[in-house]
Write a protein that holds these residues in place. Sequence first.
Motif, mmCIF file in Angstrom:
data_model
loop_
_atom_site.group_PDB
_atom_site.id
_atom_site.type_symbol
_atom_site.label_atom_id
_atom_site.label_comp_id
_atom_site.label_asym_id
_atom_site.label_seq_id
_atom_site.Cartn_x
_atom_site.Cartn_y
_atom_site.Cartn_z
ATOM 1 N N THR A 2 0.815 -1.203 0.000
ATOM 2 C CA THR A 2 0.000 0.000 0.000
ATOM 3 C C THR A 2 0.858 1.267 0.000
ATOM 4 O OG1 THR A 2 -0.084 0.100 2.407
ATOM 5 C CG2 THR A 2 -1.756 -1.243 1.298
ATOM 6 N N TRP A 3 0.228 2.375 -0.376
ATOM 7 C CA TRP A 3 0.937 3.644 -0.345
ATOM 8 C C TRP A 3 1.258 4.053 1.088
ATOM 9 C CZ3 TRP A 3 -0.849 7.802 2.336
ATOM 10 C CH2 TRP A 3 -2.201 7.803 2.691
ATOM 11 N N GLU A 4 0.431 3.587 2.035
ATOM 12 C CA GLU A 4 0.698 3.894 3.441
ATOM 13 C C GLU A 4 2.041 3.297 3.867
ATOM 14 O OE1 GLU A 4 -2.162 2.629 2.380
ATOM 15 O OE2 GLU A 4 -3.886 3.659 3.302
ATOM 16 N N PHE A 5 2.307 2.053 3.433
ATOM 17 C CA PHE A 5 3.583 1.416 3.771
ATOM 18 C C PHE A 5 4.737 2.176 3.134
ATOM 19 C CE2 PHE A 5 7.006 -1.417 2.352
ATOM 20 C CZ PHE A 5 7.499 -1.825 3.582
ATOM 21 N N LEU A 6 4.605 2.531 1.868
ATOM 22 C CA LEU A 6 5.680 3.219 1.158
ATOM 23 C C LEU A 6 5.966 4.582 1.786
ATOM 24 C CD1 LEU A 6 4.687 2.364 -2.524
ATOM 25 C CD2 LEU A 6 6.525 1.333 -1.167
ATOM 26 N N LEU A 7 4.912 5.312 2.119
ATOM 27 C CA LEU A 7 5.096 6.641 2.708
ATOM 28 C C LEU A 7 5.707 6.539 4.098
ATOM 29 C CD1 LEU A 7 4.726 9.680 2.624
ATOM 30 C CD2 LEU A 7 2.383 9.373 3.458
ATOM 31 N N THR A 8 5.186 5.632 4.914
ATOM 32 C CA THR A 8 5.716 5.462 6.271
ATOM 33 C C THR A 8 7.173 5.020 6.227
ATOM 34 O OG1 THR A 8 3.522 4.808 7.043
ATOM 35 C CG2 THR A 8 5.379 4.323 8.491
ATOM 36 N N SER A 9 7.490 4.083 5.340
ATOM 37 C CA SER A 9 8.865 3.597 5.208
ATOM 38 C C SER A 9 9.802 4.722 4.789
ATOM 39 C CB SER A 9 8.936 2.465 4.183
ATOM 40 O OG SER A 9 8.191 1.350 4.604
ATOM 41 N N LEU A 10 9.354 5.547 3.843
ATOM 42 C CA LEU A 10 10.193 6.658 3.389
ATOM 43 C C LEU A 10 10.477 7.629 4.520
ATOM 44 C CD1 LEU A 10 11.591 8.121 1.060
ATOM 45 C CD2 LEU A 10 9.424 9.264 0.558
ATOM 46 N N LEU A 11 9.467 7.920 5.324
ATOM 47 C CA LEU A 11 9.663 8.833 6.453
ATOM 48 C C LEU A 11 10.650 8.246 7.460
ATOM 49 C CD1 LEU A 11 5.982 10.029 7.051
ATOM 50 C CD2 LEU A 11 7.866 11.339 6.039
ATOM 51 N N VAL A 12 10.550 6.940 7.696
ATOM 52 C CA VAL A 12 11.466 6.284 8.633
ATOM 53 C C VAL A 12 12.893 6.314 8.095
ATOM 54 C CG1 VAL A 12 12.085 4.060 9.657
ATOM 55 C CG2 VAL A 12 9.699 4.800 9.639
ATOM 56 N N VAL A 13 13.052 6.021 6.798
ATOM 57 C CA VAL A 13 14.381 5.950 6.187
ATOM 58 C C VAL A 13 15.043 7.320 6.130
ATOM 59 C CG1 VAL A 13 15.604 5.492 4.031
ATOM 60 C CG2 VAL A 13 13.878 3.889 4.829
ATOM 61 N N VAL A 14 14.257 8.348 5.829
ATOM 62 C CA VAL A 14 14.818 9.691 5.663
ATOM 63 C C VAL A 14 15.310 10.272 6.982
ATOM 64 C CG1 VAL A 14 14.192 12.088 5.099
ATOM 65 C CG2 VAL A 14 13.548 10.238 3.559
ATOM 66 N N MET A 15 14.692 9.867 8.096
ATOM 67 C CA MET A 15 15.121 10.394 9.399
ATOM 68 C C MET A 15 16.575 10.003 9.664
ATOM 69 S SD MET A 15 11.937 10.013 12.050
ATOM 70 C CE MET A 15 11.846 8.235 11.878
ATOM 71 N N SER A 127 7.151 -4.966 15.087
ATOM 72 C CA SER A 127 5.885 -4.255 15.263
ATOM 73 C C SER A 127 5.430 -3.538 13.995
ATOM 74 C CB SER A 127 6.006 -3.233 16.397
ATOM 75 O OG SER A 127 7.022 -2.283 16.111
ATOM 76 N N PHE A 128 6.386 -3.216 13.107
ATOM 77 C CA PHE A 128 6.074 -2.402 11.935
ATOM 78 C C PHE A 128 5.572 -3.229 10.746
ATOM 79 C CE2 PHE A 128 7.756 -0.367 7.974
ATOM 80 C CZ PHE A 128 6.883 0.709 7.934
ATOM 81 N N LEU A 129 6.326 -4.224 10.336
ATOM 82 C CA LEU A 129 5.991 -4.960 9.113
ATOM 83 C C LEU A 129 4.646 -5.689 9.169
ATOM 84 C CD1 LEU A 129 9.447 -6.449 7.992
ATOM 85 C CD2 LEU A 129 8.319 -4.359 7.215
ATOM 86 N N PRO A 130 4.335 -6.391 10.267
ATOM 87 C CA PRO A 130 3.060 -7.144 10.274
ATOM 88 C C PRO A 130 1.816 -6.279 10.070
ATOM 89 C CG PRO A 130 4.493 -7.909 12.031
ATOM 90 C CD PRO A 130 5.122 -6.653 11.477
ATOM 91 N N GLN A 131 1.912 -4.980 10.361
ATOM 92 C CA GLN A 131 0.750 -4.100 10.188
ATOM 93 C C GLN A 131 0.289 -4.030 8.736
ATOM 94 O OE1 GLN A 131 1.087 -0.194 12.048
ATOM 95 N NE2 GLN A 131 2.782 -0.942 13.295
ATOM 96 N N PHE A 132 1.224 -4.328 7.800
ATOM 97 C CA PHE A 132 0.917 -4.160 6.384
ATOM 98 C C PHE A 132 0.726 -5.495 5.664
ATOM 99 C CE2 PHE A 132 3.323 -0.515 7.862
ATOM 100 C CZ PHE A 132 2.491 0.532 7.473
ATOM 101 N N THR A 145 8.591 -10.769 3.747
ATOM 102 C CA THR A 145 9.870 -10.705 3.038
ATOM 103 C C THR A 145 9.845 -9.633 1.957
ATOM 104 O OG1 THR A 145 10.240 -13.069 3.426
ATOM 105 C CG2 THR A 145 11.552 -12.026 1.694
ATOM 106 N N LEU A 146 8.741 -9.568 1.216
ATOM 107 C CA LEU A 146 8.603 -8.560 0.167
ATOM 108 C C LEU A 146 8.617 -7.152 0.751
ATOM 109 C CD1 LEU A 146 8.141 -7.917 -2.817
ATOM 110 C CD2 LEU A 146 5.679 -8.142 -2.424
ATOM 111 N N LEU A 147 7.915 -6.971 1.870
ATOM 112 C CA LEU A 147 7.921 -5.664 2.531
ATOM 113 C C LEU A 147 9.331 -5.310 3.000
ATOM 114 C CD1 LEU A 147 4.671 -5.994 4.689
ATOM 115 C CD2 LEU A 147 4.969 -4.527 2.686
#
Length: 203
Positions: A2-15, A127-132, A145-147
């Motif tokens: 989902t776009w929610e996963f991509l956006l959340t991941s990007l915010l986490v990575v950029v920090m 806690s993060f990956l299983p949500q998606f 694994t894909l996430l």
Amino acid sequence: MTWEFLLTSLLVVVMPGTGATYTMAIGLGRGFSPSVVAAFGCTLSIVPHIFASIVGIAAILHTSALAFQVVKYLGVAYLLYMAFSMLREGGMLDVKPKQDKVSHLKLIRDGITINVLNPKLSVFFLSFLPQFVPTGAAHPTFNLTLLGLTFMAMTFAVFILYGALASAARDYVISRPVVVTWMKRTFAGAFALLGARLAFAER
């Protein structure tokens, strides 16, 4: 995915964290190509955390105070070692027009170590990956694994950008010894603060 996963991941990575700080330090001290190798090492360090979250090892770190503390303080010690290496003469942040070649294996090893020894990452992925993962997914391990691989790809891309920006500032830094001195102190302080933050981290 989902776009929610991509956006959340990007915010986490950029920090900015240990991996981003390490990659930028290598970009400034060694140039763009070594910073890509450093980014690769930092990205590889995600693999054990994702594996731990999938098989449940992260749950042990979450529930066992002793296991969590042991891994945590090993991580703190290594971050303080990295802070020292930023300051010392001949260290990774000696910014010179011509640098001695540094082993790619060493860059990868340091990139892996500074993140592998952070138990908070394993707990984060647990806690993060299983949500998606969709409820009732036929192959949840494949989904996880894909996430995880997607998160790694985003990490690598963002860290390469950090390294490129840092390496672009090399010429400016090289011509200004005072800037080099303050840069060393800044990066050393950043690693020391990251170590302190990890030291006080709770499960």
